[in-house]
Write a protein that holds these residues in place. Sequence first.
Motif, PDB file in Angstrom:
ATOM      1  N   TYR A   1       0.873  -1.186   0.053  1.00  0.00           N
ATOM      2  CA  TYR A   1      -0.022   0.001   0.033  1.00  0.00           C
ATOM      3  C   TYR A   1       0.965   1.516   0.244  1.00  0.00           C
ATOM      4  N   HIS A   2       1.853   1.441   1.019  1.00  0.00           N
ATOM      5  CA  HIS A   2       2.776   2.609   0.899  1.00  0.00           C
ATOM      6  C   HIS A   2       3.662   2.503  -0.227  1.00  0.00           C
ATOM      7  N   TYR A   3       3.909   1.589  -0.940  1.00  0.00           N
ATOM      8  CA  TYR A   3       4.720   1.755  -2.267  1.00  0.00           C
ATOM      9  C   TYR A   3       3.624   2.382  -3.203  1.00  0.00           C
ATOM     10  N   PHE A   4       2.491   1.789  -3.396  1.00  0.00           N
ATOM     11  CA  PHE A   4       1.727   2.617  -4.386  1.00  0.00           C
ATOM     12  C   PHE A   4       1.501   4.091  -3.933  1.00  0.00           C
ATOM     13  N   GLU A   5       1.342   4.234  -2.667  1.00  0.00           N
ATOM     14  CA  GLU A   5       0.990   5.693  -2.221  1.00  0.00           C
ATOM     15  C   GLU A   5       2.291   6.405  -2.554  1.00  0.00           C
ATOM     16  N   ASN A   6       3.251   5.941  -2.779  1.00  0.00           N
ATOM     17  CA  ASN A   6       4.727   6.711  -3.105  1.00  0.00           C
ATOM     18  C   ASN A   6       4.945   6.755  -4.341  1.00  0.00           C
ATOM     19  N   THR A   7       4.165   6.177  -4.997  1.00  0.00           N
ATOM     20  CA  THR A   7       4.660   5.982  -6.684  1.00  0.00           C
ATOM     21  C   THR A   7       3.724   6.810  -7.555  1.00  0.00           C
TER      22      THR A   7
END
Length: 287
Positions: free
Chosen positions: A15-21
């Motif tokens: 989730y945080h990966y997509f939030e940061n992408t």
Amino acid sequence: MFVKDFRGNHPRWVYHYFENTDLAGYDSGSVQPMLNRNYIAHIPVLVPSTQEQRAIADVLGALDDKIAVNSKLAETSDELVSLHFRRAIESEGTASRPLFEAIDIDFGEPFGGSDFSAPGIGRPLIRIRDLKTFTSQVWTTEIRSREILVQPGDVVVGMDAEFRPTSWLGEPGLLNQRVCRARGKSTGPAFVRETLREPLRRIEGYKAATTVIHLNKKDLQEAEVLVPDTESLELFEASVEGLYSRRVAVAIENRALEAVRDALLPQLMSGKLRVRDAEKVLENAGV
């Protein structure tokens, strides 16, 4: 699009990966940009170990959880303030009075665009668009003799399109034109905010037929508000003073926590900051 197979990765880390992408950077089409999973399928991803993913998720999750708790506390405080207000105006001694007899209204100044500056240069300017984010997008170097400095907790009202009494939860800032500040003559901001809801709703209602509605001084001069008797009003003030102050305080704390979280997110996800260092940041922030 959604993720249903995490391939052994920690779901919250994903989730945080997509939030940061920035997925918008992979849109295709000029007239109506759209995202297709085939456009992002080959993006290289820096994948830490599952243990590291869990640690990253725990650090960011601690901030998210604290923010969520504060948000719930703020919501509950607002509900209690409204409940106490309804009880106060249901007292036998409640009377209808001209709005200007109970509340002082200060109107924003027309700061010139030529003096607008980037954030951090001059002083923050509070415009209508800032009332939903509580973040001033424009600062000014201009000094005006009748300028109004809004403090956290002050009640402000946008004078175009929607008329909503809003507790300002950002940093102190200068009041721009088409925004006004409301303060009670003998009451705190909680009473002012609750008292203004109904007259502003009525004003907005009878202006709804026009293309773009505007609130003006004459509308406020003609408006009336309900004011409880002295005993009921004093009881209301004593009951909500701490609630309102706490509500403002947790909102300010959340802004600080969100800033810490937004700073940590890209650093942790890129591997530039290790979890143990991020934990020290949380400790210093009191999380």
